[in-house]
Design an enzyme around this catalytic site. Structure first.
Site, mmCIF file in Angstrom:
data_model
loop_
_atom_site.group_PDB
_atom_site.id
_atom_site.type_symbol
_atom_site.label_atom_id
_atom_site.label_comp_id
_atom_site.label_asym_id
_atom_site.label_seq_id
_atom_site.Cartn_x
_atom_site.Cartn_y
_atom_site.Cartn_z
ATOM 1 N N CYS A 96 0.837 -1.216 0.000
ATOM 2 C CA CYS A 96 0.000 0.000 0.000
ATOM 3 C C CYS A 96 0.865 1.257 0.000
ATOM 4 O O CYS A 96 1.506 1.587 1.001
ATOM 5 C CB CYS A 96 -0.919 -0.028 1.224
ATOM 6 S SG CYS A 96 -1.869 1.495 1.462
ATOM 7 N N CYS A 141 -0.294 4.032 2.452
ATOM 8 C CA CYS A 141 0.049 3.656 3.827
ATOM 9 C C CYS A 141 1.476 4.076 4.147
ATOM 10 O O CYS A 141 1.749 4.617 5.234
ATOM 11 C CB CYS A 141 -0.086 2.142 4.016
ATOM 12 S SG CYS A 141 -1.755 1.508 3.736
#
Length: 303
Positions: A39, A42
């Site tokens: 991700c 993230c």
């Protein structure tokens, strides 16, 4: 064997989650970030979350990251549909969805709003202060009523909780003075900074000064009779006022001092007026009795 290993790993992850998130959130606010190695957003959020968590650590905030691929059972329990998903957890329950906050100012705004409503960090301090104030009021009321043992008990208990509160320390000293334990009161006040501005400290210092000079009189009635027989003997009046103050009879003491000031305000370099002002400060300048007696003094001085 692989399935047993996976089950053991899952149990370890769940146990770590219980310890680091659920248990920790009993007395802290946990920023719970669901993330994944693949991700990108993230990874961009990680340094921001780290900084915010560090900045708010002393307010009871901590951060925990959970990889959804490695903790699928936990992710399923929270019904995670996408990452990053970020929750604020308190006492085992989500109290806010922080996912929309993607910048440091946004996250801090969320946290400030949450912490203001929860009994942790600064909120806990405020709650503690709110709990303590009624006890301080009760102790002050006991002092005013002459219940010095009760006041001493309450103030001593409070000092264990809030040793930095100068009004509490002063309250202990004033209770000790009321109990006649002057040397102990001196010891308590010796630890108070000279520049302390608290009104209770001023009262305690004035009470201590009065206690040192207001000598108890064994035959107070006899002294009263001698003073009545020689009304212009201001030394006798001054001694009588001291004996009355030592007994705690502020009304009668003030009457003697006021009459002395009326007769000769300059006697002994204004000693009667100085003692009366100390009495005012010891009782408390905002006390109704003090304000009423001060008006009597003004009438004498300006008549």
């Amino acid at each position: 064997m692989a399935s047993l290993s996976t089950a053991a790993g899952e149990r370890a992850s769940i146990e770590a989650f219980r310890r680091d998130v659920l248990d920790a959130s009993m007395d802290a606010l946990v920023i719970l970030q669901f993330t994944a190695e693949w991700c990108g957003p993230c990874k961009a959020l990680n340094p921001i979350l780290d900084k915010v968590a560090a900045d708010y650590a002393d307010k009871g905030v901590r951060r925990v990251a959970v990889d959804v691929d490695k903790n699928q059972t936990i992710a399923a329990q929270f019904r995670i549909q996408s990452v990053p998903t970020i929750y604020a957890i308190f006492q085992g329950q989500p109290v806010a969805d922080l996912t929309p906050a993607r910048t440091e100012p946004q996250l801090k705004q969320y946290l400030d709003q949450i912490l203001a409503q929860l009994p942790i960090g600064a909120g806990a301090e405020a709650a503690g202060a709110a709990d303590i104030e009624p006890l301080i009021e009760a102790a002050q009321a006991a002092l005013a009523e002459g219940a010095y043992e009760e006041a001493h008990r309450i103030f001593t208990a409070l000092a264990a909780e809030v040793p930095e509160r100068m009004d509490v320390v002063a309250g202990i000293a004033r209770a000790l003075i009321g109990l006649g334990r002057i040397e102990e009161a001196q010891g308590v006040m010796a630890g108070v900074p000279e520049d302390a501005k608290d009104a209770g400290v001023a009262q305690a210092r004035a009470s201590l000064a009065l206690a040192k000079e207001a000598t108890p009189v064994d035959d107070l009635d006899g002294l009263r009779a001698r003073s009545a027989a020689a009304p212009d003997d201001l030394a006798l009046r001054y001694e009588l006022a001291g004996g009355l103050m030592a007994r705690g009879d502020h009304d009668a003491a003030a009457d003697e001092l006021l009459e002395s000031i009326r007769i000769d305000r300059t006697w002994n370099e204004g000693a009667a007026r100085d003692r009366l002002l100390k009495l005012f400060e010891a009782v408390g300048l905002e006390d109704p009795w003090v304000m009423a007696t001060r008006r009597k003094l003004s009438t004498i001085l300006f008549s």
